[in-house]
Each structure stands twice: as structure tokens, then as C-alpha cells.
Design a protein around this motif. Structure first.
Motif, mmCIF file in Angstrom:
data_model
loop_
_atom_site.group_PDB
_atom_site.id
_atom_site.type_symbol
_atom_site.label_atom_id
_atom_site.label_comp_id
_atom_site.label_asym_id
_atom_site.label_seq_id
_atom_site.Cartn_x
_atom_site.Cartn_y
_atom_site.Cartn_z
ATOM 1 N N UNK A 98 0.839 -1.206 0.000
ATOM 2 C CA UNK A 98 0.000 0.000 0.000
ATOM 3 C C UNK A 98 0.874 1.255 0.000
ATOM 4 N N UNK A 99 1.945 1.220 0.769
ATOM 5 C CA UNK A 99 2.864 2.361 0.789
ATOM 6 C C UNK A 99 3.446 2.621 -0.602
ATOM 7 N N UNK A 100 3.888 1.543 -1.271
ATOM 8 C CA UNK A 100 4.489 1.704 -2.598
ATOM 9 C C UNK A 100 3.477 2.317 -3.580
ATOM 10 N N UNK A 101 2.256 1.813 -3.547
ATOM 11 C CA UNK A 101 1.248 2.340 -4.477
ATOM 12 C C UNK A 101 0.961 3.804 -4.166
ATOM 13 N N UNK A 105 1.610 7.039 -6.714
ATOM 14 C CA UNK A 105 0.526 7.910 -7.175
ATOM 15 C C UNK A 105 0.730 9.351 -6.723
ATOM 16 N N UNK A 106 1.074 9.534 -5.439
ATOM 17 C CA UNK A 106 1.107 10.907 -4.916
ATOM 18 C C UNK A 106 2.467 11.585 -5.095
ATOM 19 N N UNK A 107 3.556 10.814 -5.116
ATOM 20 C CA UNK A 107 4.875 11.462 -5.201
ATOM 21 C C UNK A 107 5.478 11.403 -6.600
ATOM 22 N N UNK A 131 -8.866 -5.204 8.070
ATOM 23 C CA UNK A 131 -8.650 -3.996 8.873
ATOM 24 C C UNK A 131 -7.221 -3.472 8.728
ATOM 25 N N UNK A 132 -6.294 -4.384 8.402
ATOM 26 C CA UNK A 132 -4.883 -3.979 8.261
ATOM 27 C C UNK A 132 -4.738 -2.959 7.127
ATOM 28 N N UNK A 133 -5.361 -3.289 5.972
ATOM 29 C CA UNK A 133 -5.246 -2.372 4.832
ATOM 30 C C UNK A 133 -5.915 -1.037 5.133
ATOM 31 N N UNK A 134 -7.106 -1.109 5.722
ATOM 32 C CA UNK A 134 -7.834 0.130 6.014
ATOM 33 C C UNK A 134 -6.987 1.026 6.929
ATOM 34 N N UNK A 135 -6.384 0.419 7.954
ATOM 35 C CA UNK A 135 -5.579 1.193 8.907
ATOM 36 C C UNK A 135 -4.378 1.818 8.192
ATOM 37 N N UNK A 136 -3.768 1.053 7.318
ATOM 38 C CA UNK A 136 -2.612 1.542 6.591
ATOM 39 C C UNK A 136 -2.944 2.762 5.733
ATOM 40 N N UNK A 137 -4.071 2.678 5.025
ATOM 41 C CA UNK A 137 -4.482 3.813 4.187
ATOM 42 C C UNK A 137 -4.708 5.048 5.046
ATOM 43 N N UNK A 139 -3.313 5.717 7.964
ATOM 44 C CA UNK A 139 -1.998 6.220 8.402
ATOM 45 C C UNK A 139 -1.349 7.094 7.331
ATOM 46 N N UNK A 140 -1.601 6.735 6.068
ATOM 47 C CA UNK A 140 -0.970 7.477 4.974
ATOM 48 C C UNK A 140 -1.733 8.755 4.626
#
Ligand code: SER
Length: 581
Positions: A98-101, A105-107, A131-137, A139-140
Motif C-alpha cells: 500500500x505504501x508503494x502504491x 501515485x502521490x509522489x 482492517x490492516x489495509x484500512x488502517x494503513x491507508x 496512516x498514509x
């Protein structure tokens, strides 16, 4: 903008190895005609086999999807497309993916966070909520309101009915000048999906059971055409830089502008591009009447018909000019185009010459028939196919332009009679009552598909159709089942069918390769009796069956479904009679 290069360079900087695209014709998988996703050639590695290039891979995979063939001509569909993908084979998982994507996209692409929204898998009885993915998004920096939880139909990915699979998280972009709504509604079409990150940690068997894979993998896919269109601010994919040279060349050939002739332009550009890639594939496909060769033939012949509509002189070298532009543009990424250029041009020219010999006479014949008939009967459709080389889909397209229908079942009947002269059996006979075409019978056909699907839910997924017969009064359906249905089971079946009727599900007709139809899980009673290209009827997402039709357009038309009798038919086979009130 060179999105492909930016994407691959970015993932290479993160330790991924760029692997070459696999051929579009799968090398070791006879069950599908073409690769339809980047993960397809990687299945053995997602299953745990070690990949020679390591655990982090990226590529741009050539894909061909035939399910949308009939939609070509609109702004967004293509038969050939490139899928950008990155993979972790048991290396990183959700957080890094998720961080890489997000960073890409944003940077790298500088997309503002406000334009992004996310869906994640809501979970079901087999796989927990993500819930892991949702939390990660979060955080970002993606606000809670822009994260939606969706179920299996939307946020779960599997190719076909069994194989490596898992929940996914999908990234959406707000493609509109309107004010961006705070709350993300995935049904709002201004939000367009651009990237799909699948967390492949399971293997699903044919019976639906799920087990854990050896590794936790990541499989992501981004459609190049669509993302370029978004980044370039175009709502018509064919107006992006991807097509610019081809479009200009076609304008020069025709002396017409794209504007006002969009449909034929798009069909010609799309089909010639796909034909070039199929003909260049190392599999050495040539136009023929079966499998990939038939698709190649269909694409070229449809392109020719549309070229004629644009008043192109068919015997000139128009197709060579178009193919040369495509080869030049793609040959650095896909070397087979350069290596096999002569073969590609020869395939196109030969097929053109062949079709051109019969095209004019065939069109005359079609016009004559179309003038006198309300619908094209099976014999005529077969005559156009057999004598003038008109693929059935082409006849269908021409008929629909004049608001005529084609008796597809009749065509298939003639086709299989022709193919298996020694055998007297035909689809019509095996399918029992499927030859009646009245309104009531049509309704019963559709009800039969719903009944078949409902029985699979209530009795079990191993219920299969053993026979069917339809009259104006009722439907009769025989199916494999080892017990008499209880009153409760019958009631449940009725309830399910009636609920589907109430939901007003659309009934969609799709032409596709037989192998692909089966792979995608379509029901089929006598596989050998069907030609290589088949008609599949899909009802909402509850039923998918190979069938000659006819069917109603939506389930609301059926009225109320009622079982009037359930009895033994033969050993291990039960029979239901049902009516529509
Ligand atoms: N397999 C997924 C897809 O095709 C992600 O690559 O969307």
C-alpha cells in the motif's frame, strides 16, 4: 508522459526485477485462449514455486480480453491492453504494498490525495475483514470517509473458478471537475478504479473451499490505457497519446476526421492493434475457424467491414500503413513485433484478400435477405458464414444495425451439423425444449437458468442439468440429485428464484471462446456439442450458462415462479416441473 517507464523504473528502484511480458497466447495453459491479467503467467510462482528472478517482480503484461469484444466502439473498451503489475512472492505484504502504491501515485505522478479513494475487503464467513489495509491507508492520510468496505463481488480476486486468490484493495481516482464529495460512494461513476492490489494468500478449490497458500503474495494490476486517459484528462481513451499516431494515420487514409466517425475509427484501431499482437505472437497463430485463429479472423474481418464503411479502398494497403504505425510504437517494448513484422503484414494482407473476394457478394446477399425478413434465420446466417466468410458475430452486428435479430441457435445447429455430419445430434435436440421461441417459452428459458442456479445453492454445487423441456404451459427440469427434495428445500428454491425475479436482474448475452466460457465458470451441459465460439447468458451475477437462447432482457418480466411437482426421473436424477404465474 511515459507511464509504463515511470512505473517500471519506480518499482525497480524498490528492488523489483523487471520481467518481460509473457506471450499473449499462454505457453502452458490450454484452458484459456489468451492471457487476461498480469498474474496469469505467474500462477505457479504465486502457488509457491521459486521464480528465477526472485521475490520482487514488475512488468507490463500484454493482455487480450474477449468478454468486451462487443463493447468495442465505445470510449473505454479495448480488446488488447497492457497491464502494469508488481508482485511480492512471499516477500512484502499489505503495509509495504500500500505504501508503494500510495507513493507512486502521490509522489511520482503527483496526484493530490483528495482525488483518491479506497475500497477494502469487508470479509465473509471464510476470510476476515481487512482492517490492516484500512488502517494503513488511514496512516498514509486517506480519510476514513474515503475508505469503503465491499464484499466478495467487488473486493476479492480470482482468475476463473479456482486458483490463487484473496481479498483486494482498490484505488479510485475522482475523474470530474465537480466538487469532490467528502464521502466516497463506490457506485458514483465519477470515481474510476485505477489500481488493484490483491493480497493472494489463499487457494480456492472448485468446490469453493479455501486453504492458505504457502506464501503471502501481493499481485497488483493497473490498466495502462485507463490510467493514461485519466492523467491526460481525457474521457475518451482513444484521444490519448497512446492512439494519437494511429488516429492521425487513419484520418489520412480516409480523408475523414475522427469526430463524427468515432465508432468505426475505434473498432478499426482497436482490432488492428490486437490482430497485430496476435499475429506477432510466437505461437504463430493464423486466421482460421477455431480458437485463437478464429478470434484473429473475426477481428480482421470486422475491421475490414468498418474500413469499408469509411469508404476506404479495401484493396489498397491501408492495413499495412496502420499495422506499421503500431509495430513502430510497440516494438521496443515487445520485440516480437519487430522480429515478426513480415509475418504480421502477410497475415493481414492475406486475410484481407481472402475476405475481399467474397465480401461484396456477401453484403449483397445480406441486403437482399435483410429487406425481406424481420430476422435472419439460422440457415441464412450459416450460408453467409460458409459461403461468404461472414463470422456469425459480424452478421449479428450488421443485423442489429437494422434492428433485426439473428437466430443464433439455428446457426449453431447448422454449424454443428456441418461439423459432425456423421452425427445426427445437434444442440437443439440435446437442449430439449430450447427451440420454441414464443414469449412464454422465452420466459421459461430464463426461469430454467434461475432454477438451476437456485438448486445449486439449496441442494449443493454438484447439481447439474440433465435435461430440460419447455412448453407454453410449464418448464421441466431434470438434474442430478440423490434425494427427494424436502418441502423446505422446494420452498427455499422458490424463494430464491422469486427474490432474483424481484431484484430485476439484467440478462446479458455474451459471445466468447468456449474455453474461456468454461474457465469463467459458465454452466454447460454438453460441452462437445458447442462450436468454439459460444453464446453465454449471464443473469446478474447469479447465473452464467452456455445457451443458444432466447431469453428475456431482465428477470422482472418473469412474474411469479412456482414449483408444481418434484419427482424421480431416473436413478440419481430428479425432475421438477414449475410454472410462471
Ligand atoms: N489480478 C488482478 C487484476 O487483474 C491484479 O493484478 O486486476
Amino acid at each position: 508522459m511515459n507511464l509504463k517507464r515511470m512505473y517500471l523504473d519506480y518499482f525497480k528502484s524498490l528492488g523489483h526485477v523487471e520481467i518481460p511480458s509473457a506471450p499473449i497466447v499462454p505457453e502452458n495453459d490450454p484452458s484459456v485462449l489468451f492471457n487476461t491479467a498480469g498474474m496469469q503467467p505467474l500462477i505457479p510462482y504465486l502457488m509457491g514455486e521459486e521464480h528465477p528472478y526472485g521475490k520482487r517482480l514488475c512488468d507490463s503484461q500484454k493482455c487480450v480480453r474477449l468478454t468486451d469484444l462487443e463493447s468495442i466502439g465505445d470510449k473505454t473498451h479495448h480488446t488488447f491492453f497492457e497491464m502494469l503489475g508488481n508482485w511480492s512472492l512471499g516477500d512484502y505484504f499489505k503495509n509495504e504494498s500500500i505504501l508503494y502504491s500510495f507513493n507512486f501515485l502521490t509522489k511520482v505522478l503527483n496526484i493530490p490525495i483528495e482525488r483518491l479513494a479506497i475500497t477494502v475487503f469487508e470479509g465473509d464467513d471464510k476470510i476476515p475483514r481487512d482492517l490492516v489495509s484500512a488502517k494503513r491507508w488511514e496512516e498514509l492520510g486517506i480519510p476514513k470517509e474515503r475508505i469503503a468496505y465491499l464484499g466478495r463481488e467487488d473486493n476479492f480476486w480470482i482468475a476463473g473458478e479456482s486458483g490463487p486468490c484473496g481479498g483486494d484493495t482498490e484505488i479510485f481516482y475522482f475523474r470530474s471537475d465537480d466538487e469532490i464529495p467528502t464521502l466516497f460512494d463506490p457506485k458514483d461513476e465519477r470515481w474510476v478504479e485505477i489500481w488493484n492490489n490483491v493480497f493472494m494468500e489463499y487457494y480456492q478449490d472448485k468446490d469453493g473451499s479455501v486453504r492458505e497458500l504457502k506464501n503471502k503474495n501481493v499481485d497488483t494490476g493497473m490498466g495502462l490505457e485507463r490510467t493514461i486517459a485519466i492523467l491526460e484528462g481525457k474521457t475518451d481513451n482513444y484521444l490519448t497519446s497512446i492512439w494519437a499516431n494511429l488516429l492521425k494515420t487513419l484520418e489520412e487514409i480516409t480523408n475523414l476526421s475522427y469526430e463524427g466517425h468515432e465508432k468505426s475509427f475505434r473498432i478499426i484501431m482497436d482490432h488492428i492493434r490486437t490482430a497485430v499482437f496476435i499475429a506477432a505472437d510466437p505461437a504463430g497463430i493464423k486466421p482460421s475457424n477455431t480458437d485463437q485463429g478464429y478470434i484473429l479472423r473475426r477481428l480482421i474481418r470486422r475491421a475490414i467491414r468498418h474500413a469499408r464503411k469509411l469508404n476506404i479502398d479495401i484493396s489498397s494497403n491501408w492495413e499495412e500503413k496502420l499495422a506499421s504505425v503500431i509495430i513502430l510504437e510497440y516494438q521496443d517494448s515487445y520485440h516480437e513485433l519487430r522480429d515478426n513484422k513480415d509475418i504480421v503484414l502477410e497475415v493481414l494482407a492475406n486475410e484481407k484478400i481472402k475476405f475481399n473476394r467474397t465480401l461484396e457478394r456477401g453484403l449483397k446477399e445480406f441486403d437482399k435477405v435483410a429487406k425481406n425478413l424481420k430476422s435472419i434465420d439460422g440457415d441464412t446466417a450459416f450460408h453467409l458464414y460458409d459461403t461468404y466468410g461472414f463470422p456469425i458475430e459480424l452478421t449479428e452486428e450488421m443485423a442489429s444495425e437494422l434492428n433485426l435479430t439473428v437466430d443464433i441457435e439455428g446457426f449453431h445447429k447448422r454449424f454443428s451439423e456441418h461439423q459432425e455430419k456423421s452425427r445426427t445430434a445437434s444442440i437443439g435436440k440435446f437442449k430439449g425444449g430450447l427451440s420454441g421461441n414464443g414469449i412464454i417459452e422465452t420466459k421459461y428459458h430464463t426461469a430454467t437458468h434461475l432454477l438451476n442456479a437456485a438448486l445449486k445453492i439449496v441442494v449443493g454445487s454438484d447439481v447439474h442439468q440433465k435435461g430440460s423441456n419447455i412448453t407454453e404451459e410449464r418448464l421441466r427440469f431434470d438434474f442430478s440429485c440423490d434425494h427427494k427434495l424436502s418441502d423446505e428445500e422446494k420452498k427455499k428454491v422458490e424463494e430464491i428464484v422469486n427474490n432474483w425475479i424481484q431484484e430485476d436482474l439484467p440478462v446479458k448475452k455474451i459471445s466468447m471462446a468456449k474455453d474461456e466460457a468454461i474457465k469463467s465458470g459458465a454452466e454447460c451441459m454438453f460441452i462437445d456439442k458447442y462450436p468454439d465460439i459460444v453464446t453465454v447468458y449471464q443473469i446478474g451475477d447469479v447465473s452464467k450458462e452456455l445457451c443458444g437462447g432466447p431469453h428475456v432482457n431482465s428477470t422482472k418480466e418473469l412474474g411469479k415462479f412456482k414449483i408444481i411437482k418434484e419427482e424421480a426421473s431416473s436413478s440419481g436424477v430428479r425432475r421438477i416441473k414449475a410454472i410462471l404465474e
